[in-house]
Design an enzyme around this catalytic site. Structure first.
Site, PDB file in Angstrom:
ATOM      1  N   LYS A 150       0.841  -1.206   0.000  1.00 37.53           N
ATOM      2  CA  LYS A 150       0.000   0.000   0.000  1.00 37.53           C
ATOM      3  C   LYS A 150       0.872   1.250   0.000  1.00 37.53           C
ATOM      4  CE  LYS A 150      -3.673   2.081   2.876  1.00 37.53           C
ATOM      5  NZ  LYS A 150      -4.469   1.868   4.106  1.00 37.53           N
ATOM      6  N   SER A 158      -9.357  -0.212   7.779  1.00 36.77           N
ATOM      7  CA  SER A 158      -8.884  -0.019   6.413  1.00 36.77           C
ATOM      8  C   SER A 158      -8.324  -1.263   5.744  1.00 36.77           C
ATOM      9  CB  SER A 158      -7.836   1.093   6.366  1.00 36.77           C
ATOM     10  OG  SER A 158      -8.447   2.347   6.551  1.00 36.77           O
ATOM     11  N   SER A 165      -9.186   2.144   3.543  1.00 35.73           N
ATOM     12  CA  SER A 165      -8.327   2.859   2.616  1.00 35.73           C
ATOM     13  C   SER A 165      -7.367   1.953   1.843  1.00 35.73           C
ATOM     14  CB  SER A 165      -7.512   3.913   3.369  1.00 35.73           C
ATOM     15  OG  SER A 165      -6.647   3.317   4.337  1.00 35.73           O
TER      16      SER A 165
END
Length: 483
Positions: free
Chosen positions: A83, A181, A157
């Site tokens: 990420k 997330s 996210s």
């Protein structure tokens, strides 16, 4: 012999690592296939912010040389993704923002450990701006889309990591979880997502990330794959003060959990906004609870005593946003909602923030009391299936927050507590969109949660279901089983 196409489409993390060790496939073939799939879905899914094409291929060639020499590092030659809130040397850590961000000079500790295990990082996945929303969209990179239905978000996210794994672009990816997330996008893309105990996986160089709310963890199609990535990434940086006893997540995924007492908790904590539970989510989680009972566990409805846990969340979350926003080279480029949260974070700093951190011990005692009667808590991961792309466009900060709270009221308390949680696929809505359920435990309970998740996976075989949008356009929507 496994062909590159078969390996790329059908093998998970554990399967790819095994095939590489056995000499049935090369890292060069796996990495090239991953890069091809990423490129093929660039306009349909938009899962990656940046791709390390030349570097990844060079690292794959080196991995093949090491494999030929007998090196058996656990992830040697396997392509993975990270990420874009985690430092990868030579690439900017944009964290969903626009602007001229300088490249990181060193790997974050979790990435360093993945590389030490032999993994090849093929790129960095999209995330919403500073990780603060349950959708992965923004003017800096566009919208990341859900492989099960590109008209819908994969969540956030860690939406780029989730989309990449669900579509088979990579077999597993690292995400982060500060308010759900990892778990929310795992639920909305039919994946296993592990939020480890705080301190299990380093967030260095971003120490005490988001005032202790945020941890790094894996997303994968199977429990064994998620456990293997967790084992590879786990461990503290030498300068981090929090050191936990080691766990063996992979061994836990092979172990029977025994008969457990499971609390089924439907009521979310107080959020000051209505949080109706979608009937398709209730049906799917009820089915999962019935599967647990059939497997021999005691399942009873119960209610954690959350209290006003949000009073401990808001100051910490906004202080975390402010800390990242203050480091941005041009804060004027940030979303107005981010700038508003930054002002709130500055306003709630100092004594208010210290009081929020101090509440955690009392929250442990109050909510943890439920674990004297139960071993695991089962809740929905979200209250609704994934929203459509663009749902949050043009919303004010307040409306964005209340709309997200209505859709995702269940995950964030475990970030305040710092305790482990695992999302498991629970099924699909009537419209064919994935939904998930959380297995929640007290501090240090990862192995128990992973064992229980693996038992559920063996029973429900969720890994056989694949989304219609993948990186291999010759595939159908189903698989025959995990590699």
């Amino acid at each position: 012999m496994t062909t590159p196409r078969t390996a790329a489409a059908d093998l998970g993390l554990t399967g790819q690592a095994r095939e590489l060790r056995d000499g049935n496939v090369t890292s060069a073939a796996l990495v090239r296939a991953a890069l091809d799939r990423i490129e093929a879905t660039r306009t349909t899914l938009n899962a990656f912010r940046c791709v390390r094409t030349d570097a990844a291929l060079a690292e794959a060639a080196e991995a093949d040389r090491r494999l030929a020499a007998g090196d058996r590092a656990p992830l040697l030659g396997v392509p993975v993704a990270v990420k874009d809130d985690t430092d990868v040397a030579g690439l900017p850590t944009r964290f969903g923002t626009a602007g001229d961000i300088p490249p990181a000079t060193a790997d974050g500790e979790a990435v360093r450990r993945l590389r030490a295990a032999g993994a090849v990082v093929v790129g960095k996945t999209n995330t919403c701006e500073l990780g603060q929303w349950a959708f992965t969209e923004g003017p800096a990179f566009g919208a990341t889309r859900n492989p099960w239905n590109p008209g819908h978000t994969p969540g956030g996210s860690s939406g780029g990591s989730a989309a990449a794994v669900a579509a088979g672009l990579v077999p597993a990816a690292l995400g982060s979880d500060g308010a759900g997330s990892i778990r929310i996008p795992a639920a909305w893309t039919h994946l296993v997502g592990i939020k480890p105990q705080r301190g299990r996986v380093s967030v260095h160089p971003y120490d005490d990330c988001f005032e202790g709310l945020t941890v790094n963890g894996p997303l994968a199609r199977t429990v064994a794959d998620a456990a293997l990535l967790l084992d590879a990434a786990a461990g503290a940086h030498p300068r981090e003060g929090l050191r936990l006893p080691a766990i063996d997540a992979s061994a836990a995924a092979r172990r029977d959990p025994g008969r457990l007492r499971v609390a089924l908790a439907w009521r979310p904590p107080f959020t000051a906004t209505p949080t109706p539970l979608h009937p398709d989510v209730r049906r799917a989680v009820t089915d999962l609870a019935e599967a647990l009972a059939r497997l021999g566990h005691t399942v009873e409805e119960a209610r954690p005593r959350y209290g006003l846990i949000g009073l401990g969340f808001l100051p910490r979350a906004t202080a975390g946003i402010a800390a990242y926003a203050d480091r941005h080279p041009d804060p004027r480029l940030l979303d107005p909602r981010t700038r508003g949260a930054t002002r709130t974070g500055h306003r709630l700093g100092g004594a208010v923030l210290r009081a929020a951190r101090a509440r955690e011990a009392r929250q442990h005692r109050r909510i943890g009391a439920l674990f004297t009667a139960y071993d695991v808590i089962l809740t929905p991961t979200t209250a609704s299936p994934p929203p459509r792309i663009g749902t949050f466009d043009g919303m004010s900060a307040l409306r964005t927050d209340t709309t997200m709270a209505a859709a995702c009221p269940y995950a964030w308390p475990w970030n305040v507590l710092g305790w482990p949680a695992v999302n498991v696929p629970a099924g699909f809505s009537a419209a064919g969109l994935p939904v998930g359920a959380q297995l929640l435990g007290p501090g240090g309970a990862e192995e128990r949660l992973i064992s229980l998740a693996a038992q559920l996976e063996s029973d429900r075989r969720w890994y056989t279901q694949r989304p219609p949008v993948t990186g291999d356009r010759t595939r159908g929507g189903r698989d025959t089983g995990p590699a």
